[in-house]
Enzyme design. Structure first.
Site, PDB file in Angstrom:
ATOM      1  CB  SER A   1     -29.346  -0.993 -22.750  1.00 51.50           C
ATOM      2  OG  SER A   1     -28.372  -1.337 -21.801  1.00 51.50           O
TER       3      SER A   1
ATOM      4  N   GLY B   1     -26.791  -1.658 -25.388  1.00 53.54           N
ATOM      5  CA  GLY B   1     -27.358  -0.727 -26.359  1.00 53.54           C
ATOM      6  C   GLY B   1     -26.352  -0.225 -27.380  1.00 53.54           C
TER       7      GLY B   1
ATOM      8  CB  THR C   1     -20.981 -18.812 -25.035  1.00 57.55           C
ATOM      9  OG1 THR C   1     -20.088 -19.719 -25.674  1.00 57.55           O
ATOM     10  CG2 THR C   1     -21.851 -19.560 -24.044  1.00 57.55           C
TER      11      THR C   1
ATOM     12  CD  GLN D   1     -31.802   6.995 -21.227  1.00 54.06           C
ATOM     13  OE1 GLN D   1     -32.574   7.004 -20.279  1.00 54.06           O
ATOM     14  NE2 GLN D   1     -30.501   6.802 -21.066  1.00 54.06           N
TER      15      GLN D   1
ATOM     16  CB  CYS E   1     -16.786  17.069 -16.675  1.00 57.96           C
ATOM     17  SG  CYS E   1     -18.284  16.528 -15.861  1.00 57.96           S
TER      18      CYS E   1
ATOM     19  CG  ASN F   1     -28.727  10.218 -24.088  1.00 58.15           C
ATOM     20  OD1 ASN F   1     -29.073  10.604 -25.205  1.00 58.15           O
ATOM     21  ND2 ASN F   1     -27.496  10.347 -23.651  1.00 58.15           N
TER      22      ASN F   1
END
Length: 394
Positions: free
Chosen positions: A200, A72, A238, A180, A326, A152
């Site tokens: 994704s 993504g 490829t 998402q 974090c 997300n």
């Protein structure tokens, strides 16, 4: 640890057994390079074409409009950077939002350094783009609008159809980051007037390292990776055949099970939200109460640090994520939570729980029971909470 409850499906999902099974032969048996001319390799070229068709079918587009990428983030980078370069003669203005994934935000910042102007739209307290502000932001030089399909972090689903209409009326390209949303909720590229869409594989029970960019026929966009004629000369390298088999199989599986999954996950999500808000005081649900992804629940707990919450949940065998960044070594709270108006101290105490089709009511009950005790324990150690209680109940 005996128990593992995985509630971080927005981060990644378990690759489905049938997806793994479909991929396996392409590592050891059908390992030919699709670009080679002999029959052994040609079979892989055909297999790649079938997956392109499967994905196109889910979006209601043509197979030739699907271009495989490494994920993504690459698709987002490609859409913004290549479109900006191709349409630079028409204008230099791009519109996006303050709550996009960093693949979009950092690409936009990259383009700003190269002379493009970017408007970052505000969102309301539920994380929804205000259509009147979008219209007001449009200039004669606007060449691209990029708004994510669903967020997300907080799960809010944007009014994509209306945004697509606005873009089309003004002759502006419209890209949506659907990482998402693809495979989780129905998407019709035509109905929503989407010109480009990123997705994704590992967000829908497919493998990591594979994604795609849908590019509507007629959209001018240059190659993003140079060095070969793969992907109709638009992305060299490829083909990741096993990954393509994986994402195609996962997309078809997601489409076939979507209705049932939406019903199950929505019911369980609402049960989770109801219990948390009812049983844990000083808690807020982040994101739109109903226009949200079926599997997403994001909460802020006052007087609690998100990082401590995650560590203690992990000790109980529960995988979740926080609104705080974090993991990047930053103590700053999530840009999404700040954009919806949360003050820093409340944004720091955030938790995202994202379910899967395998999540059970028993797992939710155990999670809420643990969460209630952990929040209580952390608040008892908080001087801010102690002061709050004294002030309000003293």
């Amino acid at each position: 640890m005996d128990r593992l409850i995985y509630l971080d499906n927005a981060a990644t999902t378990k690759t489905a057994p049938e997806v793994v099974e479909a991929m396996l032969p392409y590592f050891t048996e059908n390992y030919g390079n699709p670009s080679s001319v002999y029959g052994f390799a040609a079979r892989n070229k055909e297999a790649v074409a079938r997956q392109r068709e499967a994905i196109a079918g889910v979006l209601g587009v043509q197979a030739k409009e699907i271009y495989f990428t490494a994920g993504g983030s690459e698709a987002d980078n490609w859409a913004l950077k290549a479109a900006a370069e191709c349409y630079a003669s028409k204008g230099n203005h791009i519109i996006t939002t303050k709550i996009e994934h960093h693949a979009i935000l950092h690409s936009a910042q990259y383009l700003e350094k190269r002379g493009f102007e970017v408007t970052y739209l505000d969102v309301d307290e539920n994380g929804v783009v205000k259509l009147d502000e979008l219209k007001a932001a449009i200039r004669p030089t606007t060449i691209l609008i990029s708004v994510m399909f669903a967020n997300n972090e907080i799960g809010t689903i944007q009014p994509i159809r209306e945004i697509g209409e606005i873009a089309k009326e003004h002759g502006i390209l419209f890209h949506t980051d659907a990482v998402q949303a693809f495979g989780q909720i129905p998407i019709s590229a035509d109905e929503c007037n989407i010109d480009m869409l990123s997705a994704s594989g590992h967000k829908l029970n497919g493998p990591k390292g594979i994604g795609f960019l849908y590019i509507r026929t007629g959209v001018k966009i240059r190659s993003f990776v140079h060095g070969g004629a793969q992907e109709r000369k638009r992305r060299a390298g490829t083909e990741n055949v096993s990954g393509i088999i994986g994402i195609g199989t996962a997309a078809k599986r997601a489409a076939d099970t979507m209705h049932e999954r939406i019903q199950k996950e929505t019911k369980l999500r609402d049960y989770l939200i109801g219990r948390v808000l009812e049983e844990i005081p000083y808690t807020k649900l982040n994101g739109h109460p109903t226009k949200r992804l079926p599997n997403n629940a994001n909460f802020s707990f006052r007087f609690v640090e998100g990082e401590s919450l995650l560590i203690m949940l992990d000790m109980k065998g529960i995988c979740a994520s926080s609104g705080s960044a974090c993991t990047s070594g930053s103590l700053d709270p999530s840009h999404v939570l700040l954009a919806i108006g949360l003050p820093h101290e409340i944004a720091h105490g955030s938790l995202r729980l994202t379910l899967s089709e395998e999540t059970t009511k028993e797992e939710i009950d155990y999670t809420v029971d643990c969460l209630r005790e952990i929040v209580k324990h952390l608040r008892e150690m908080s001087p801010l909470y102690e002061d709050f209680v004294k002030k309000n109940h003293g």
